[in-house]
Write a protein that holds these residues in place. Structure first.
Motif, PDB file in Angstrom:
ATOM      1  N   MET A   1       0.833  -1.198   0.000  1.00  0.00           N
ATOM      2  CA  MET A   1       0.000   0.000   0.000  1.00  0.00           C
ATOM      3  C   MET A   1       0.869   1.249   0.000  1.00  0.00           C
ATOM      4  SD  MET A   1      -2.986   1.311   2.576  1.00  0.00           S
ATOM      5  CE  MET A   1      -4.276   0.552   1.590  1.00  0.00           C
ATOM      6  N   HIS A   2       0.535   2.178  -0.867  1.00  0.00           N
ATOM      7  CA  HIS A   2       1.270   3.446  -0.942  1.00  0.00           C
ATOM      8  C   HIS A   2       0.356   4.571  -0.466  1.00  0.00           C
ATOM      9  CE1 HIS A   2       3.541   6.648  -3.521  1.00  0.00           C
ATOM     10  NE2 HIS A   2       3.835   6.732  -2.233  1.00  0.00           N
ATOM     11  N   ILE A   3       0.824   5.314   0.544  1.00  0.00           N
ATOM     12  CA  ILE A   3       0.085   6.435   1.122  1.00  0.00           C
ATOM     13  C   ILE A   3       0.877   7.709   0.830  1.00  0.00           C
ATOM     14  CG2 ILE A   3      -0.792   7.447   3.265  1.00  0.00           C
ATOM     15  CD1 ILE A   3      -0.603   4.419   4.321  1.00  0.00           C
ATOM     16  N   LEU A   4       0.210   8.707   0.277  1.00  0.00           N
ATOM     17  CA  LEU A   4       0.893   9.969  -0.022  1.00  0.00           C
ATOM     18  C   LEU A   4       0.213  11.113   0.727  1.00  0.00           C
ATOM     19  CD1 LEU A   4       2.462  11.176  -3.261  1.00  0.00           C
ATOM     20  CD2 LEU A   4       0.843  12.710  -2.131  1.00  0.00           C
ATOM     21  N   ILE A   5       1.027  11.935   1.377  1.00  0.00           N
ATOM     22  CA  ILE A   5       0.537  13.110   2.101  1.00  0.00           C
ATOM     23  C   ILE A   5       0.841  14.350   1.288  1.00  0.00           C
ATOM     24  CG2 ILE A   5       0.734  14.492   4.210  1.00  0.00           C
ATOM     25  CD1 ILE A   5       1.755  11.900   5.599  1.00  0.00           C
ATOM     26  N   SER A   6      -0.190  15.137   0.992  1.00  0.00           N
ATOM     27  CA  SER A   6      -0.024  16.414   0.306  1.00  0.00           C
ATOM     28  C   SER A   6      -0.620  17.488   1.208  1.00  0.00           C
ATOM     29  CB  SER A   6      -0.732  16.389  -1.052  1.00  0.00           C
ATOM     30  OG  SER A   6      -0.530  17.597  -1.749  1.00  0.00           O
ATOM     31  N   GLY A   7       0.201  18.422   1.655  1.00  0.00           N
ATOM     32  CA  GLY A   7      -0.315  19.398   2.605  1.00  0.00           C
ATOM     33  C   GLY A   7       0.661  20.511   2.885  1.00  0.00           C
ATOM     34  N   ASP A   8       0.422  21.183   4.007  1.00  0.00           N
ATOM     35  CA  ASP A   8       1.257  22.316   4.401  1.00  0.00           C
ATOM     36  C   ASP A   8       2.172  21.893   5.547  1.00  0.00           C
ATOM     37  OD1 ASP A   8      -0.441  22.294   6.642  1.00  0.00           O
ATOM     38  OD2 ASP A   8      -1.782  23.783   5.749  1.00  0.00           O
ATOM     39  N   SER A   9       2.643  22.863   6.323  1.00  0.00           N
ATOM     40  CA  SER A   9       3.664  22.590   7.338  1.00  0.00           C
ATOM     41  C   SER A   9       3.153  21.769   8.518  1.00  0.00           C
ATOM     42  CB  SER A   9       4.247  23.911   7.858  1.00  0.00           C
ATOM     43  OG  SER A   9       3.221  24.742   8.381  1.00  0.00           O
ATOM     44  N   LEU A  10       1.834  21.605   8.654  1.00  0.00           N
ATOM     45  CA  LEU A  10       1.321  20.817   9.770  1.00  0.00           C
ATOM     46  C   LEU A  10       1.718  19.349   9.662  1.00  0.00           C
ATOM     47  CD1 LEU A  10      -0.594  23.415   9.881  1.00  0.00           C
ATOM     48  CD2 LEU A  10      -2.107  21.947  11.186  1.00  0.00           C
ATOM     49  N   ALA A  11       2.125  18.906   8.479  1.00  0.00           N
ATOM     50  CA  ALA A  11       2.535  17.511   8.297  1.00  0.00           C
ATOM     51  C   ALA A  11       4.047  17.341   8.366  1.00  0.00           C
ATOM     52  CB  ALA A  11       2.021  16.995   6.952  1.00  0.00           C
ATOM     53  N   LEU A  12       4.768  18.418   8.735  1.00  0.00           N
ATOM     54  CA  LEU A  12       6.227  18.405   8.665  1.00  0.00           C
ATOM     55  C   LEU A  12       6.867  18.562  10.047  1.00  0.00           C
ATOM     56  CD1 LEU A  12       6.688  20.723   5.563  1.00  0.00           C
ATOM     57  CD2 LEU A  12       6.973  18.237   5.644  1.00  0.00           C
ATOM     58  N   PRO A  13       8.153  18.203  10.165  1.00  0.00           N
ATOM     59  CA  PRO A  13       8.887  18.500  11.404  1.00  0.00           C
ATOM     60  C   PRO A  13       8.931  20.009  11.635  1.00  0.00           C
ATOM     61  CG  PRO A  13      10.133  17.010   9.976  1.00  0.00           C
ATOM     62  CD  PRO A  13       8.983  17.520   9.164  1.00  0.00           C
ATOM     63  N   ARG A  14       9.149  20.386  12.902  1.00  0.00           N
ATOM     64  CA  ARG A  14       9.121  21.829  13.187  1.00  0.00           C
ATOM     65  C   ARG A  14      10.015  22.160  14.388  1.00  0.00           C
ATOM     66  NH1 ARG A  14       6.248  25.685  11.032  1.00  0.00           N
ATOM     67  NH2 ARG A  14       5.944  27.656  12.119  1.00  0.00           N
ATOM     68  N   ASP A  83      -2.398   4.620  -3.124  1.00  0.00           N
ATOM     69  CA  ASP A  83      -3.651   3.945  -2.775  1.00  0.00           C
ATOM     70  C   ASP A  83      -4.478   4.827  -1.854  1.00  0.00           C
ATOM     71  OD1 ASP A  83      -3.085   1.203  -3.971  1.00  0.00           O
ATOM     72  OD2 ASP A  83      -1.344   1.472  -2.654  1.00  0.00           O
ATOM     73  N   VAL A  84      -3.788   5.595  -1.011  1.00  0.00           N
ATOM     74  CA  VAL A  84      -4.443   6.532  -0.095  1.00  0.00           C
ATOM     75  C   VAL A  84      -3.771   7.892  -0.245  1.00  0.00           C
ATOM     76  CG1 VAL A  84      -4.977   7.091   2.307  1.00  0.00           C
ATOM     77  CG2 VAL A  84      -5.020   4.702   1.553  1.00  0.00           C
ATOM     78  N   PHE A  85      -4.586   8.898  -0.492  1.00  0.00           N
ATOM     79  CA  PHE A  85      -4.107  10.270  -0.669  1.00  0.00           C
ATOM     80  C   PHE A  85      -4.586  11.078   0.534  1.00  0.00           C
ATOM     81  CE2 PHE A  85      -4.688  14.603  -2.407  1.00  0.00           C
ATOM     82  CZ  PHE A  85      -3.448  14.829  -2.995  1.00  0.00           C
ATOM     83  N   ILE A  86      -3.656  11.545   1.373  1.00  0.00           N
ATOM     84  CA  ILE A  86      -4.014  12.338   2.548  1.00  0.00           C
ATOM     85  C   ILE A  86      -3.871  13.816   2.199  1.00  0.00           C
ATOM     86  CG2 ILE A  86      -3.448  12.908   4.937  1.00  0.00           C
ATOM     87  CD1 ILE A  86      -2.514  10.053   5.335  1.00  0.00           C
ATOM     88  N   LEU A  87      -4.967  14.533   2.279  1.00  0.00           N
ATOM     89  CA  LEU A  87      -4.997  15.962   1.958  1.00  0.00           C
ATOM     90  C   LEU A  87      -5.073  16.763   3.259  1.00  0.00           C
ATOM     91  CD1 LEU A  87      -5.291  18.288  -0.116  1.00  0.00           C
ATOM     92  CD2 LEU A  87      -7.771  17.900  -0.009  1.00  0.00           C
ATOM     93  N   HIS A  88      -4.040  17.554   3.518  1.00  0.00           N
ATOM     94  CA  HIS A  88      -3.981  18.334   4.754  1.00  0.00           C
ATOM     95  C   HIS A  88      -3.755  19.797   4.368  1.00  0.00           C
ATOM     96  CE1 HIS A  88      -2.544  18.280   9.221  1.00  0.00           C
ATOM     97  NE2 HIS A  88      -3.479  19.188   8.986  1.00  0.00           N
ATOM     98  N   VAL A  89      -4.843  20.537   4.222  1.00  0.00           N
ATOM     99  CA  VAL A  89      -4.757  21.887   3.675  1.00  0.00           C
ATOM    100  C   VAL A  89      -5.829  22.764   4.316  1.00  0.00           C
ATOM    101  CG1 VAL A  89      -6.371  21.462   1.777  1.00  0.00           C
ATOM    102  CG2 VAL A  89      -4.570  23.158   1.455  1.00  0.00           C
ATOM    103  N   GLY A  90      -5.631  24.077   4.228  1.00  0.00           N
ATOM    104  CA  GLY A  90      -6.679  25.002   4.668  1.00  0.00           C
ATOM    105  C   GLY A  90      -6.225  26.067   5.642  1.00  0.00           C
ATOM    106  N   LEU A  91      -5.289  25.736   6.520  1.00  0.00           N
ATOM    107  CA  LEU A  91      -4.876  26.715   7.524  1.00  0.00           C
ATOM    108  C   LEU A  91      -4.209  27.928   6.875  1.00  0.00           C
ATOM    109  CD1 LEU A  91      -4.627  27.333  10.586  1.00  0.00           C
ATOM    110  CD2 LEU A  91      -2.331  26.369  10.469  1.00  0.00           C
ATOM    111  N   VAL A  92      -3.289  27.676   5.954  1.00  0.00           N
ATOM    112  CA  VAL A  92      -2.597  28.770   5.269  1.00  0.00           C
ATOM    113  C   VAL A  92      -3.594  29.577   4.436  1.00  0.00           C
ATOM    114  CG1 VAL A  92      -0.745  29.353   3.662  1.00  0.00           C
ATOM    115  CG2 VAL A  92      -0.485  27.405   5.217  1.00  0.00           C
ATOM    116  N   ASP A  93      -4.552  28.888   3.841  1.00  0.00           N
ATOM    117  CA  ASP A  93      -5.540  29.536   2.982  1.00  0.00           C
ATOM    118  C   ASP A  93      -6.426  30.503   3.756  1.00  0.00           C
ATOM    119  OD1 ASP A  93      -5.699  27.422   0.347  1.00  0.00           O
ATOM    120  OD2 ASP A  93      -5.008  26.591   2.240  1.00  0.00           O
TER     121      ASP A  93
END
Length: 295
Positions: A1-14, A83-93
């Motif tokens: 299974m392949h999972i892809l995350i597309s989003g902003d900095s909330l999905a990243l190290p900080r 197989d799974v696309f994780i969309l993490h967006v909206g805060l910056v917008d």
């Protein structure tokens, strides 16, 4: 299974404070790579399914809006083929920007247009499941600093929660954070996830992904003629995430087509009818079953 995350900095190290972070001397981050929910998914799923190939690709980028994500969609969806696309967006917008005279980077009409276009392209790959992570609420301090921000977050979340429930799954972060102190899940900037916030998203996404994996396993078993084992796989999917319509449909169809399991059928039917879920396939099965087994 392949999972892809597309989003902003909330999905990243900080780091603790990006403005004062010293690349030469500071080694301790507020959220390390292995603390991010993407990394937790990689190791958690590998542990749960050691014989299954699991790959989590994190393609999130700092300051990304839905415009950036849409512009990268061809790569992320059609070339990476997750197989799974994780969309993490909206805060910056949606965040209110004083430098833009209290306007936003992506105003609501434009956000709606890009989001609907994005959903349209994802629907071209119906086997790809999409998990949409809602925008987190922020603190009273932020709401006072940026009047109207609370309403903007709610409006953008309403848009994100408009996708078809057969292929898309919305995680309402407000439900998970409203009863807890925000600093339990957010960093002191009241915007970004801390380690516990990443664990929270990990647990919520894990439930959905496990339901997808178990349902696919059940379909494989069914094709091999193992009906009872398939039913158990579908029921495991139901326990992980009871709102997964594909699993509900598979259980009900199997219970009526070959297993003649009225007890399981009635239990799943009661659950389905107690929710606001809508699936024409499930409605048809329930109608046929009711005609054959009138009360």
């Amino acid at each position: 299974m392949h999972i892809l995350i597309s989003g902003d900095s909330l999905a990243l190290p900080r780091p603790h404070n990006p403005k004062t972070y010293d690349y030469g001397t500071e080694t301790e981050l507020a959220v390390n790579f292995h603390d991010t929910y993407g990394s937790l998914l990689q190791f958690g799923l590998q542990k749960l399914y050691p014989n299954a190939p699991i790959q989590v690709t994190n393609r999130a980028q700092r300051a990304s809006t839905i415009v950036h994500i849409f512009n990268n969609l061809q790569d992320h969806l059609f070339f990476f083929q997750p197989d799974v696309f994780i969309l993490h967006v909206g805060l910056v917008d949606c965040w209110i920007r004083p430098e833009l005279e209290t306007k936003q980077y992506v105003q609501i009409d434009s956000f709606i247009s890009y989001y609907h276009s994005l959903l349209h392209y994802i629907q071209k790959k119906p086997k790809t499941k999409c998990i949409i992570i809602g925008i987190c609420p922020t603190s009273e301090k932020m709401y006072n600093r940026y009047p109207g921000l609370d309403n903007e977050i709610k409006k953008y979340n309403l848009i994100l929660n408009q996708a078809d429930e057969q292929q898309f799954f919305f995680i309402d972060m407000n439900k998970h954070l409203e009863s807890e102190p925000l600093n339990q899940y957010l960093l002191p900037d009241d915007q970004h996830l801390n380690k516990s916030g990443n664990k929270l998203i990990y647990k919520q996404t894990l439930k959905i992904i496990q339901a997808i994996i178990e349902t696919e396993h059940g379909v494989d078993l069914l094709q091999q003629g193992h009906g009872e084992e398939a039913k158990l796989a579908f029921l495991r999917a139901f326990r992980h995430y009871p709102y997964y319509l594909e699993a509900l449909y598979r259980i009900l169809d199997l219970c009526t087509s070959s297993l003649n399991d009225n007890s399981t059928f009635n239990r799943i039917q009661r659950f389905y009818q107690s929710t606001h879920l809508i699936d024409s396939r499930i409605d048809d099965i329930i109608t046929k079953h009711s005609n054959l087994h009138p009360q």
